[in-house]
Design a protein around this motif. Structure first.
Motif, PDB file in Angstrom:
ATOM      1  N   UNK A  97      -4.346  -3.150  -9.353  1.00 26.77           N
ATOM      2  CA  UNK A  97      -3.878  -1.720  -9.005  1.00 26.77           C
ATOM      3  C   UNK A  97      -3.041  -1.793  -7.859  1.00 26.77           C
ATOM      4  N   UNK A  98      -3.252  -2.464  -6.997  1.00 27.51           N
ATOM      5  CA  UNK A  98      -2.314  -2.580  -5.626  1.00 27.51           C
ATOM      6  C   UNK A  98      -0.909  -3.172  -5.958  1.00 27.51           C
ATOM      7  N   UNK A  99      -0.847  -4.092  -7.093  1.00 23.20           N
ATOM      8  CA  UNK A  99       0.250  -4.624  -7.252  1.00 23.20           C
ATOM      9  C   UNK A  99       1.101  -3.772  -8.067  1.00 23.20           C
ATOM     10  N   UNK A 100       0.477  -3.010  -8.985  1.00 24.95           N
ATOM     11  CA  UNK A 100       1.371  -2.087  -9.879  1.00 24.95           C
ATOM     12  C   UNK A 100       1.728  -0.771  -9.065  1.00 24.95           C
ATOM     13  N   UNK A 101       0.933  -0.354  -8.055  1.00 24.31           N
ATOM     14  CA  UNK A 101       1.570   0.559  -7.050  1.00 24.31           C
ATOM     15  C   UNK A 101       2.725   0.023  -6.285  1.00 24.31           C
ATOM     16  N   UNK A 102       2.712  -1.326  -6.065  1.00 22.29           N
ATOM     17  CA  UNK A 102       3.897  -1.766  -5.087  1.00 22.29           C
ATOM     18  C   UNK A 102       5.137  -1.660  -5.902  1.00 22.29           C
ATOM     19  N   UNK A 103       4.971  -2.281  -7.223  1.00 26.34           N
ATOM     20  CA  UNK A 103       6.224  -1.947  -8.227  1.00 26.34           C
ATOM     21  C   UNK A 103       6.492  -0.606  -8.459  1.00 26.34           C
ATOM     22  N   UNK A 104       5.451   0.131  -8.615  1.00 27.77           N
ATOM     23  CA  UNK A 104       5.804   1.795  -8.706  1.00 27.77           C
ATOM     24  C   UNK A 104       6.402   2.363  -7.601  1.00 27.77           C
ATOM     25  N   UNK A 105       6.344   1.784  -6.348  1.00 30.88           N
ATOM     26  CA  UNK A 105       6.964   2.380  -5.416  1.00 30.88           C
ATOM     27  C   UNK A 105       8.344   1.864  -5.413  1.00 30.88           C
ATOM     28  N   UNK A 106       8.473   0.517  -5.840  1.00 29.48           N
ATOM     29  CA  UNK A 106      10.106  -0.147  -5.783  1.00 29.48           C
ATOM     30  C   UNK A 106      10.834   0.421  -6.845  1.00 29.48           C
TER      31      UNK A 106
END
Length: 412
Positions: A97-106
């Motif tokens: 989930x942390x990785x997906x949220x990083x990409x969503x922030x990007x």
């Protein structure tokens, strides 16, 4: 380990020689690890011992280093997810989930509220299993096997929930950019409700077995303490920092996935010793249960489980088999043929062991220019030699156990 087995220039060899010349007492070298069940992973500590007392410790890591960051810099963004859940595999979904949220922030993607709540539920389940494993194994390391055997069945019940959500158990590869790959089935919620009904009673029994147990208290109180100032100087986060009295929690300090919608306490200790680390994790399990119940009670109506971002969200597999446009999108997304903005971002989440962060630099190509994983294990393990200095060998085992060093995260 005999002094003769050390290189002549090794500093421990020199210390032993000087000590012998000084007062004639006998020192020895002990290898704690890298392949030893008490080390909780493949890493080594070369201990300078005076009988059972540890005078110095020299850690060595890297025995399972898998070059995840370098691999990630040569993979499209969707293919990086399996790397994240192989770091701290005791709480894999948090890393996913942390990785997906990083990409969503990007990509500036807004995730539907319902998907955010579903993420909160699965992340708190992961936190429960992480703490369950840490504290029950700490019991094993103090000679109490029963508690571990009793609560471990509930980790399996959580894995059954994972399996119903995504088809995997330990390394989950769960979710997608924008949410989940599919909506949760009625069975997933049924398994979740059963877990919430059965687990609290078992966890209370587990607490009663240890928290006022004289043998356990004698083995853990004032063992491996660290002050708040020293913990912050080392860069501690998570339960190990909170046990020292610092109430820092990423979910509160920098809320994500709608954590600001939930009421929960951040448990803190006082002395930062092994017993406080144990109690903080116990208390956090109760807060995780509360958060999950709140998320279920506040769950938005409808069936939105992902954001409407067709350029980045993998189409359903059944569409890929029968629809050319879906097949094209699937290929483009998996192979990294979709546009990625040039940016430099960092996104943290509260992992089982502390702040798990993703520092991402992109140059517009199909792979990251730079991706660094902030692994809490790698940071706080540096304090271990200082924490065991002057302790007994048996103390070193329980101190390491209470820190919850996960080798996959340490050596990623």
């Amino acid at each position: 380990m005999s002094e003769l087995l050390l290189p002549p220039e090794h500093r421990y060899a020199k210390i032993i020689k000087e000590k012998l010349n000084d007062d004639g007492s006998e020192l020895s070298i002990l290898n704690l690890g890298p392949t030893h069940p008490a080390t909780h992973g493949i890493f080594q500590n070369i201990l300078l011992m005076d009988g059972e007392r540890i005078l110095e410790a020299e850690p060595t890591i890297g025995y399972i280093h898998r070059a995840f960051e370098k691999i990630a810099e040569n993979r499209p963004f969707y293919q990086i997810t399996p790397l994240t859940d192989r770091m701290n595999y005791c709480s894999s979904p948090i890393n996913n989930m942390g990785w997906w949220m990083t990409l969503e922030k990007l990509l500036d993607i807004e995730v539907p509220k319902r998907a955010q709540y579903l993420r909160v539920i699965v992340m708190e389940l992961a936190r429960i299993t992480d703490h369950l494993i840490c504290n029950s194994i700490l019991g094993v390391d103090t000679g109490a096997y029963t508690g571990f055997l009793y609560v471990f069945q509930f980790r399996e019940k959580v894995y059954e929930i994972y399996e119903e959500i995504c088809g995997a158990r330990l390394t989950t590869n769960m979710g997608r950019i924008g949410g989940f790959e599919r909506d949760w089935s009625p069975k997933a919620f049924e398994l979740l409700n059963t877990f919430l009904e059965e687990f609290p009673m078992a966890w209370k029994e587990f607490e009663n077995l240890f928290e006022r147990n004289r043998i356990f208290i004698d083995r853990t109180v004032n063992v491996g303490p660290i002050t708040a100032e020293k913990a912050m100087a080392y860069g501690f986060t998570g339960p190990n920092l909170r046990a020292a009295g610092v109430d820092y929690d990423v979910r509160v300090a920098q809320p994500y996935s709608s954590y600001e919608d939930f009421d929960f306490i951040v448990p803190v200790g006082k002395s930062g010793d092994t017993y406080d680390r144990f109690c903080v994790r116990n208390a956090e399990v109760w807060e995780s249960i509360s958060i999950i119940k709140q998320a279920l009670a506040k769950m938005p109506e409808g069936n939105e489980y992902h954001a409407n971002v067709p350029d980045y969200y993998l189409p359903p597999k059944e569409d890929v088999y029968h629809n050319m446009e879906s097949l094209i999108y699937h290929f483009k997304i998996v192979m990294g043929e979709v546009p990625i903005p040039v940016a430099e971002i960092y996104h943290p989440v509260e992992g089982g062991n502390g702040e798990v962060g993703f520092y991402l630099v992109t140059d517009g190509s199909r792979t990251p220019y730079r991706l660094h994983f902030r692994r809490p294990c790698f940071i706080y393990y540096q304090a271990y030699p200082e924490m065991i200095k002057g302790a007994l060998l048996s103390d070193a085992i329980v101190i390491l156990s209470s820190l919850n060093v996960i080798a996959g995260e340490l050596d990623a």
